[in-house]
Design a protein around this motif. Sequence first.
Motif, mmCIF file in Angstrom:
data_model
loop_
_atom_site.group_PDB
_atom_site.id
_atom_site.type_symbol
_atom_site.label_atom_id
_atom_site.label_comp_id
_atom_site.label_asym_id
_atom_site.label_seq_id
_atom_site.Cartn_x
_atom_site.Cartn_y
_atom_site.Cartn_z
ATOM 1 N N LEU A 50 4.056 1.876 -13.247
ATOM 2 C CA LEU A 50 4.981 0.744 -13.374
ATOM 3 C C LEU A 50 5.065 -0.043 -12.070
ATOM 4 C CD1 LEU A 50 7.877 2.476 -15.380
ATOM 5 C CD2 LEU A 50 6.403 0.636 -16.200
ATOM 6 N N LEU A 51 5.101 0.666 -10.960
ATOM 7 C CA LEU A 51 5.151 -0.001 -9.664
ATOM 8 C C LEU A 51 3.865 -0.776 -9.392
ATOM 9 C CD1 LEU A 51 6.820 2.838 -7.546
ATOM 10 C CD2 LEU A 51 7.868 0.669 -8.219
ATOM 11 N N LYS A 52 2.736 -0.217 -9.837
ATOM 12 C CA LYS A 52 1.455 -0.907 -9.648
ATOM 13 C C LYS A 52 1.394 -2.171 -10.498
ATOM 14 C CE LYS A 52 -3.542 -0.102 -9.724
ATOM 15 N NZ LYS A 52 -3.855 -1.350 -10.438
ATOM 16 N N SER A 53 1.832 -2.072 -11.766
ATOM 17 C CA SER A 53 1.806 -3.250 -12.635
ATOM 18 C C SER A 53 2.798 -4.306 -12.150
ATOM 19 C CB SER A 53 2.142 -2.846 -14.074
ATOM 20 O OG SER A 53 3.453 -2.325 -14.161
ATOM 21 N N GLU A 54 3.904 -3.852 -11.571
ATOM 22 C CA GLU A 54 4.877 -4.789 -11.015
ATOM 23 C C GLU A 54 4.263 -5.585 -9.880
ATOM 24 O OE1 GLU A 54 8.203 -3.932 -7.869
ATOM 25 O OE2 GLU A 54 8.915 -3.289 -9.838
ATOM 26 N N LYS A 55 3.482 -4.893 -9.049
ATOM 27 C CA LYS A 55 2.828 -5.555 -7.924
ATOM 28 C C LYS A 55 1.756 -6.520 -8.400
ATOM 29 C CE LYS A 55 0.443 -4.447 -3.593
ATOM 30 N NZ LYS A 55 -0.080 -3.337 -2.759
ATOM 31 N N ASP A 56 1.036 -6.126 -9.437
ATOM 32 C CA ASP A 56 -0.067 -6.959 -9.936
ATOM 33 C C ASP A 56 0.433 -8.182 -10.699
ATOM 34 O OD1 ASP A 56 -1.799 -5.146 -8.834
ATOM 35 O OD2 ASP A 56 -2.138 -4.045 -10.704
ATOM 36 N N ALA A 58 3.699 -9.530 -10.503
ATOM 37 C CA ALA A 58 4.850 -10.178 -9.867
ATOM 38 C C ALA A 58 6.134 -10.007 -10.688
ATOM 39 C CB ALA A 58 4.566 -11.661 -9.624
ATOM 40 N N LEU A 59 6.334 -8.817 -11.240
ATOM 41 C CA LEU A 59 7.582 -8.550 -11.954
ATOM 42 C C LEU A 59 8.735 -8.364 -10.963
ATOM 43 C CD1 LEU A 59 6.332 -5.963 -14.601
ATOM 44 C CD2 LEU A 59 7.024 -8.321 -15.045
ATOM 45 N N ARG A 60 9.952 -8.397 -11.459
ATOM 46 C CA ARG A 60 11.125 -8.175 -10.627
ATOM 47 C C ARG A 60 11.130 -6.748 -10.103
ATOM 48 N NH1 ARG A 60 13.753 -9.451 -15.254
ATOM 49 N NH2 ARG A 60 15.207 -7.713 -14.996
ATOM 50 N N PRO A 61 11.726 -6.534 -8.940
ATOM 51 C CA PRO A 61 11.861 -5.158 -8.432
ATOM 52 C C PRO A 61 12.687 -4.301 -9.395
ATOM 53 C CG PRO A 61 12.333 -6.752 -6.700
ATOM 54 C CD PRO A 61 12.243 -7.517 -7.990
ATOM 55 N N SER A 62 12.600 -2.988 -9.233
ATOM 56 C CA SER A 62 13.222 -2.070 -10.182
ATOM 57 C C SER A 62 14.172 -1.100 -9.491
ATOM 58 C CB SER A 62 12.149 -1.265 -10.927
ATOM 59 O OG SER A 62 11.246 -2.128 -11.581
#
Length: 342
Positions: A50-56, A58-62
Amino acid sequence: TFKRLKTISEQMDLIFYHWSLTGGLIRGDNENSYYDTKEPVKMLRTVQNLLKSEKDTALRPSLFVLIDFEKYLKDSLLLRLFKDIINTIKGTGNTLIIVGAEYHLPDGIEHYSAHLVGGYPVTDEIKSVIEETVEEMNRMFTKVTISLSSRELNKIIRSLKGLSTQQIRNVINQCLLRNNTLGINDLTIIETYKKKIFDREGLLEFSLTEDKNNIAGFNNLKRWLAERKSSFSPDRPDFLPVPRGLLLMGIQGCGKSLAVKVIAREFNLPLYRLDLSRLYSKYVGETEKNLRKALMVSQKLCPICMWIDEIEKGFASSGGDIDGGVSQRVLGTFLTWMQEHE
């Protein structure tokens, strides 16, 4: 705690995730968890993805809330995965929160953490819990009422201090089910319930108080109490010092314990007994740990009347050769705690 963290995540525009061993990893209000995430290892792998996909993307922090997760960090593989995740979220808006009954983290990640200790519900929160419990009872079962004056309600609220939100709900339900009314006579039920809770925990014992007319003599003590009673009032002037403590000395059976119960009643404070002999353990360092835990609980319960029974046996004045220095260390722990909470 869970609801508050969810509210905070919404206020900070964070994606909210929560995990438990029984429920798995769940995002927000979703009913279903991520596939096969009840196992801690697979959950951490999912968090990494999830953290990797967030970085790729540009999703909001979690914000990840992990319930009772600290006990699994004894496993070397889980600890390594957790460290990897900590390193991944450095410098980002992502946050990991472990919610547990006790604070215990491995040395390897201790310095990454901030330790927040939750307290017991305060006056306004207790009042809200009482009102919510009554409303829920009216909605689900039968008609119940609150038959209390403002002064009596404050007495009930004060007697409920030191209990968790769920424990308050439990005992209020007991009172309501008895006669469909919450009244001042229910103080006895609350005090009995509270005594059972603290007797079970073993470190502090909740004690019932006594009226001053039930004790003979002690005229100097009664005069001392009358002179200083206003010092414990919420309306006392700022320049009026609060008495720090009172030492009662005398032979067995002279009424010291009864006098303590009278003091608590006169100052209108709940009474908790700390029996130092209960704290002693055969393991090195465990006795001091038990004392610190008892003092931390007492701090959360404040304001209270703390009754330290048989104090001379717990705080040795000798060099401590007889007990290996345990009594001296206990005294040192107590004095250090007192200085820190001046």
